[in-house]
Design an enzyme around this catalytic site. Structure first.
Site, PDB file in Angstrom:
ATOM      1  N   ALA A   1       0.820  -1.213   0.000  1.00 22.85           N
ATOM      2  CA  ALA A   1       0.000   0.000   0.000  1.00 22.85           C
ATOM      3  C   ALA A   1       0.852   1.259   0.000  1.00 22.85           C
ATOM      4  O   ALA A   1       0.420   2.303  -0.490  1.00 22.85           O
ATOM      5  CB  ALA A   1      -0.941  -0.001   1.197  1.00 22.85           C
ATOM      6  N   THR A   2       2.066   1.174   0.545  1.00 22.98           N
ATOM      7  CA  THR A   2       2.947   2.346   0.482  1.00 22.98           C
ATOM      8  C   THR A   2       3.194   2.730  -0.967  1.00 22.98           C
ATOM      9  O   THR A   2       3.145   3.906  -1.337  1.00 22.98           O
ATOM     10  CB  THR A   2       4.276   2.050   1.198  1.00 22.98           C
ATOM     11  OG1 THR A   2       4.022   1.884   2.592  1.00 22.98           O
ATOM     12  CG2 THR A   2       5.259   3.193   1.011  1.00 22.98           C
TER      13      THR A   2
ATOM     14  N   ASN B   1      -4.351   2.958  11.779  1.00 14.90           N
ATOM     15  CA  ASN B   1      -3.506   1.827  12.138  1.00 14.90           C
ATOM     16  C   ASN B   1      -3.186   1.771  13.627  1.00 14.90           C
ATOM     17  O   ASN B   1      -2.943   0.703  14.170  1.00 14.90           O
ATOM     18  CB  ASN B   1      -2.203   1.848  11.327  1.00 14.90           C
ATOM     19  CG  ASN B   1      -1.528   3.203  11.327  1.00 14.90           C
ATOM     20  OD1 ASN B   1      -2.137   4.209  10.977  1.00 14.90           O
ATOM     21  ND2 ASN B   1      -0.272   3.243  11.707  1.00 14.90           N
TER      22      ASN B   1
ATOM     23  N   GLN C   1      -6.126  -0.834   6.826  1.00 15.09           N
ATOM     24  CA  GLN C   1      -6.556  -1.328   8.135  1.00 15.09           C
ATOM     25  C   GLN C   1      -8.037  -1.657   8.184  1.00 15.09           C
ATOM     26  O   GLN C   1      -8.551  -2.072   9.227  1.00 15.09           O
ATOM     27  CB  GLN C   1      -6.218  -0.294   9.218  1.00 15.09           C
ATOM     28  CG  GLN C   1      -4.729  -0.067   9.406  1.00 15.09           C
ATOM     29  CD  GLN C   1      -4.002  -1.272   9.993  1.00 15.09           C
ATOM     30  OE1 GLN C   1      -4.621  -2.189  10.537  1.00 15.09           O
ATOM     31  NE2 GLN C   1      -2.685  -1.286   9.881  1.00 15.09           N
TER      32      GLN C   1
ATOM     33  N   SER D   1      -3.291  -3.890   1.342  1.00 17.99           N
ATOM     34  CA  SER D   1      -2.050  -4.650   1.427  1.00 17.99           C
ATOM     35  C   SER D   1      -2.342  -6.044   1.979  1.00 17.99           C
ATOM     36  O   SER D   1      -3.031  -6.177   2.989  1.00 17.99           O
ATOM     37  CB  SER D   1      -1.078  -3.912   2.353  1.00 17.99           C
ATOM     38  OG  SER D   1       0.248  -4.187   2.015  1.00 17.99           O
ATOM     39  N   ALA D   2      -1.799  -7.062   1.328  1.00 23.19           N
ATOM     40  CA  ALA D   2      -2.170  -8.443   1.656  1.00 23.19           C
ATOM     41  C   ALA D   2      -1.769  -8.858   3.065  1.00 23.19           C
ATOM     42  O   ALA D   2      -2.465  -9.640   3.713  1.00 23.19           O
ATOM     43  CB  ALA D   2      -1.556  -9.410   0.646  1.00 23.19           C
TER      44      ALA D   2
ATOM     45  N   CYS E   1      10.250   6.866  21.810  1.00 22.43           N
ATOM     46  CA  CYS E   1      11.460   6.108  22.111  1.00 22.43           C
ATOM     47  C   CYS E   1      11.592   4.845  21.276  1.00 22.43           C
ATOM     48  O   CYS E   1      12.671   4.274  21.195  1.00 22.43           O
ATOM     49  CB  CYS E   1      11.489   5.715  23.587  1.00 22.43           C
ATOM     50  SG  CYS E   1      11.890   7.090  24.633  1.00 22.43           S
TER      51      CYS E   1
END
Lengths: 319, 388
Positions: free
Chosen positions: B72-73, B156, B184, B204-205, B329
């Site tokens: 998906a990116t 997400n 998502q 996205s799979a 962090c």
């Protein structure tokens, strides 16, 4: 970029075993009460540093022997990621058995070095160096409380990058001496900004008083201003030698090249000051000597050029 | 039990049935589907079935495109940069409306286009429930000027589900393109392109028990796309590169199985999620971000006062439990997740949030053990904390 950087190891892969062990089993966790300190003939010091909203906070307890000023017991409590807990634990251990003044010499670099499994391999990844910085700050805070002074008095200089312990003065000097123009260069020269990157610009992990982008901009602006000021020294206040040189530079740069094109040249015979005016006496050479405009157009061109580019007070004559 | 996986919003376990379906395309039917000979052509039936499954799962029309890509990116980058290229070609300024809580693949791409190419981007805030609202969109959408609206279907980190249908409808009524990152949402809640008039949708799979490394970019018919990758004529010239046959087959079956399990996720996974959430909320000084009625059935974003997120993860990991945190962090760059900052509940939240995300493979026993470990961890870390 290098092969090893492409996969980007997990933060946790880069923690030393000592760090992991202290995260799981801190040795000096806890509090010290007034009564307990008193029973040890010690004075209790409690120091806080950091804030929850910044993601790191530590509270350190010292029991300082009233006679020798030796820290006979030390403990901590910490809000922060595991490396902050491990760093606090090691910091406390390093304080034990030292006088307050000796403890003041402990830095974040000492804390990190003490957490290494091997001397040559860092105990934490670069991004986590800031966790050990609290050590330096909270020790100073504790020492300040003990001595009854403000912590600022114990600070030598404004620390900009606490992870690498680089001060404002150092960064400014490095920019000047090396004529640096980018933040990356500052990092290359000083390591400031190489670790948690909070000191580079606002919006990082921690809020800072100074940022590299601002220091660079301000220092460069100051350098440019100083350079500009040199140019702005009035002609009339310069020494005769300086005046001579400025005039010569203009002749060499602007006038002679044009005269040379026609086979001519010019020589400066004298520069004299009278009644707030500067009189330049010249003598033509070569083809100029027989030129019809030598005493009219060309002379005017020379004088106007000097008046516009060097100083308004200049007058030119041919002898 | 050995390990417990509560990080399914990051990636999911590959369904064994999916792995089984992919297997023949490694050592038996390994041909390139663009080859003319039988090695190539014999892959086509399975590929066709896979595409049918994808179209059906998201209610896409046969006239629409689903371009198979790497993730998906890649899909999000393609949509955003394509819209920019189109405005460039027309000589028009580019204005994109997105939100403050998008996935980095959208946010960073918008920032890149803003900084390097001078486009205008509006980042819509979220309301107190953490949702993008129609009112917020109405306040910023300018017909004739806005080029694209890009709002994620579900978040997400929090699992919060945006009102995508009404956002898309309003956008289309005003003649503007609409894109949603549905990563998502697909496999967790119903996603229908007949119900929602999106122009572009990405998924996205590996979020619905398929393999990592393959995704889909839906394009409604009538819309164009400028490819991100040029080269071969694969995917109708819209995405060059040899098609990854086993991954396509895997994604096809995974999305079909996900659709078949939506009821289970809505009932049983939600019940397990609520059980865990109730146990967390029973602890003092803990909160869960976002009303559960607005969230995907598998997601909890909790804040435990006095405990920094990465330290929490470490303890869970030592006890064999995987979770996630948006804590500054925990990231390589030590920046707090954009979602935490956008919800603006409290500065402290960005350092104390921990996300638990379940899947249909999560068991009751795993939840019971997790509750026990969480209780123990909270106790230990609060005893260490200087702020609790």
């Amino acid at each position: 970029m290098a092969k090893n950087d492409l996969l980007g190891g997990s933060l946790w892969d880069n923690y030393s075993n000592k760090v992991a062990d202290r995260m799981d089993h801190p040795k000096y966790l806890g509090e010290i009460s007034e009564k307990e300190a008193e029973s040890m003939n010690a004075r209790l010091v409690i120091a806080d540093w950091g804030a929850e909203s910044c993601g790191d906070a530590v509270r350190m307890y010292w029991a300082v022997d009233k006679d020798s000023e030796i820290i006979v017991k030390a403990t901590f409590k910490s809000f922060g990621c595991g490396t902050a807990i491990a760093s606090s634990d090691m910091m406390v251990e390093l304080c034990l058995g030292k006088t307050v003044d000796e403890a003041l010499q402990i830095t974040n670099i000492d804390v990190e070095a003490s957490l290494r499994d091997e001397p040559g391999i860092p105990a934490v990844p670069p991004q986590k160096m800031h966790c050990s910085v609290m050590a330096y700050d909270v020790i100073k805070q504790a020492a300040a409380i003990y001595k009854g002074v403000e912590k600022g008095i114990l600070d030598d200089d404004e620390m900009v990058c606490e992870c690498a312990r680089v001060t404002l003065k150092t960064i400014q000097e490095v920019i000047r001496i090396n004529d640096l123009t980018t933040v990356e260069e500052i990092t290359d020269y000083t390591k400031a900004g190489a670790f948690c990157k909070s000191c580079i610009k606002p919006g990082g992990h921690e809020q800072k008083k100074y940022y590299l982008v601002d220091i660079l901009k301000e220092t460069r602006a100051q350098m440019d201003m100083e350079k500009e000021q040199k140019k702005e020294i009035p002609f009339t206040t310069r020494t005769p030698f300086q005046k001579m040189r400025l005039i010569e530079n203009h002749f060499d740069g602007e006038i002679r090249p044009l005269l040379h094109k026609d086979g001519g040249d010019v020589e400066i015979l004298d520069i004299a000051e009278r009644d707030d005016l500067t009189y330049v006496s010249i003598s033509y050479k070569g083809a100029c000597m027989g030129c019809g405009s030598a005493l009219t157009g060309t002379l005017s061109f020379i004088e106007q050029g000097l008046r516009e580019n060097v100083d308004e007070s200049i007058r030119v004559s041919v002898s | 039990m050995e390990r417990i996986y509560l990080d399914s919003n990051a990636t999911t376990v590959v369904d064994p049935l999916v792995k089984q379906a992919m297997d023949p395309f490694y050592c038996q039917m390994y041909g390139n589907p663009n080859s003319l000979h039988r090695f190539g052509t014999e892959t086509h039936p399975a590929m066709s079935i896979a595409l049918d499954r994808m179209y059906k799962a998201i209610d896409a029309d046969d006239e629409d495109d689903i371009i198979i890509n790497g993730c998906a990116t890649e899909g999000n980058n393609t949509v955003l940069k394509s819209v920019f290229m189109d405005t460039l070609a027309k000589g028009e300024p580019c204005h994109i409306i997105t939100s403050q809580i998008e996935h980095p693949s959208v946010l960073k791409t918008c920032q890149y286009l803003e900084k390097e190419h001078g486009i205008e981007v509006t980042y819509l805030p979220v309301n107190k429930d953490g949702l993008v609202t129609l009112d917020s969109l109405k306040a910023h959408l300018v017909p004739g000027k806005t080029s694209l609206v890009s709002i994620m279907w579900a978040n997400n980190e929090t699992g919060l589900i945006n009102p995508i249908k009404e956002l898309a409808e309003y956008t289309k009524q005003n003649g503007v393109l609409f894109h949603t990152d549905a990563v998502q949402a697909v496999g967790k809640i119903p996603v229908s392109l007949k119900e929602v008039p999106a122009d572009y949708l990405t998924f996205s799979a590996h979020k619905f028990h398929g393999p990592i490394g393959v995704g889909g970019m839906y394009i409604r018919h009538g819309n164009t796309i400028t490819p991100l990758l040029h080269g071969g004529e694969q995917m109708g010239h819209k995405r060059a590169g040899t098609v990854n046959v086993p991954f396509v087959v895997g994604m096809g079956l995974a999305i079909e199985l996900a659709s078949q399990h939506l009821d289970y996720i809505d009932s049983d996974v939600r019940r397990l999620r609520n059980k865990l959430e109730d146990a967390i909320l029973a602890l003092p000084d803990t909160i869960v971000i976002g009303d559960r009625k607005y969230r995907t059935p598998n997601t909890i974003l909790a804040s435990f006062k006095g405990i920094e997120g990465e330290a929490f993860l470490w303890d869970l990991n030592q006890n064999g439990i995987a979770a996630s945190t948006g804590s500054a962090c925990s990231s390589e760059e030590l920046e707090a997740d954009a979602t935490f900052q956008a919800m603006d509940m409290d500065n402290n939240l960005s350092h104390t949030g921990v996300r638990f995300s379940l899947s249909r493979f999560t068991t009751e026993e795993e939840i019971d053990v997790s509750i026990e470990v969480i209780n123990k961890t909270v106790q230990r870390l609060r005893a260490i904390s200087s702020t609790y």
